[in-house]
Design an enzyme around this catalytic site. Structure first.
Site, short mmCIF file in Angstrom:
data_model
loop_
_atom_site.label_atom_id
_atom_site.label_comp_id
_atom_site.label_asym_id
_atom_site.label_seq_id
_atom_site.Cartn_x
_atom_site.Cartn_y
_atom_site.Cartn_z
N ASP A 8 0.84 -1.19 0.00
CA ASP A 8 0.00 0.00 0.00
C ASP A 8 0.88 1.24 0.00
O ASP A 8 1.74 1.40 0.89
CB ASP A 8 -0.91 0.02 1.22
CG ASP A 8 -2.00 -1.06 1.15
OD1 ASP A 8 -2.06 -1.76 0.12
OD2 ASP A 8 -2.77 -1.18 2.12
N ASP A 129 -15.05 -3.43 -2.02
CA ASP A 129 -14.70 -3.17 -0.63
C ASP A 129 -15.99 -2.99 0.15
O ASP A 129 -16.72 -2.01 -0.09
CB ASP A 129 -13.82 -1.93 -0.51
CG ASP A 129 -12.58 -2.04 -1.38
OD1 ASP A 129 -12.05 -3.15 -1.53
OD2 ASP A 129 -12.14 -1.00 -1.93
#
Length: 257
Positions: A8, A129
């Site tokens: 990330d 998500d």
């Protein structure tokens, strides 16, 4: 089952968030290329990169870091975060990214996803998500009124190659994957599902392996690798393509209720 390490990116640094909270970002390495090489050396056959700055702004931001990672490793790299236009997708694929992950645009502009699937067959993945079953958008900062399963079914019809399912409440918490949600999702669609969020141990991976016959073909692992709770080599040995034998479905994990 593929074990895919997550990288990330926030301000070109390798970080991990907790439940998608940017205010709870923990920096693990200032050099994401070093991290990428480390995971490949330990056996990763694919890398999962998320442009967190891009996810907030709606356009790719950490492109220099992404390009450096792609050039530094010999394995495919899939990238998500802020890909809400054809130009953004084209930009990353031109850099050598293997697959791009569409999130917010899948909710707000399904026609764009359909166009991208036609233009770049096999290259478009949709990241779903979910927050309590509802799809979150804009870097997890907003929650839509679309159910995760409904979106997955729609995206399958548009030609998406794979769904990545992330349970936001479990992401970065090491609390285990949401097996019930994954089982339900995989049962409703015909394309592969990659699990993400909450994986903390080899036991979690083995429980996910019981969902492989339903179509759960991969798992993204983040925090557990960075904290040392899990060894990538051991994870790949346990559930990867080269494992000695499949894990029997009745091995005792509470993955079916």
């Amino acid at each position: 089952m593929d074990v895919i390490p997550a990288i990330d990116l926030l301000e070109e640094k390798c970080v991990r968030l907790v439940q998608g909270d940017y205010q709870r970002a923990q920096v693990f390495n200032d050099n994401p290329v070093e991290v990428a090489k480390q995971w490949v050396e330990q056996g990763a056959s694919r890398l999962h990169v998320v442009d967190l700055d891009g996810a907030k702004l709606g356009t790719p931001v950490n492109t220099k870091a992404i390009e450096a990672i792609v050039q530094a490793v010999p394995v495919p790299v899939q990238v998500g975060g802020g890909l809400r236009s054809r130009s953004g997708v084209t930009q990353l694929l031109t850099l050598g990214v293997d697959r791009v992950i569409i999130g917010t645009a899948a909710v707000e502009d399904p026609s764009l996803v359909e166009q991208l699937c036609t233009k770049f067959p096999g290259k478009i993945v949709v990241g779903i998500d979910a927050r309590q079953g509802w799809v979150a958008t804009h870097g997890w900062l907003e929650t839509s009124e679309i159910a995760a399963i409904d979106l997955a079914e729609q995206m399958t019809q548009l030609g998406v190659t794979t769904i990545i399912y992330t349970d936001i409440h479990r992401d970065g918490t090491l609390s285990g994957p949401n097996l019930d949600a994954l089982r339900e999702l995989a049962s409703h669609i015909s394309i592969p599902v990659i699990a993400s969020g909450g994986v903390s141990s080899i036991t979690d991976l083995l429980s996910l392996l019981t969902l492989e016959p339903l179509g759960v073909r991969g798992v993204i692992v983040g925090r557990a690798l960075y904290t040392g709770d899990m060894s990538l080599k051991e994870a790949i040995q346990a559930v990867g393509p080269g494992r000695l034998q499949d894990i029997p479905l009745d091995m005792g994990f509470s993955s079916f209720g």
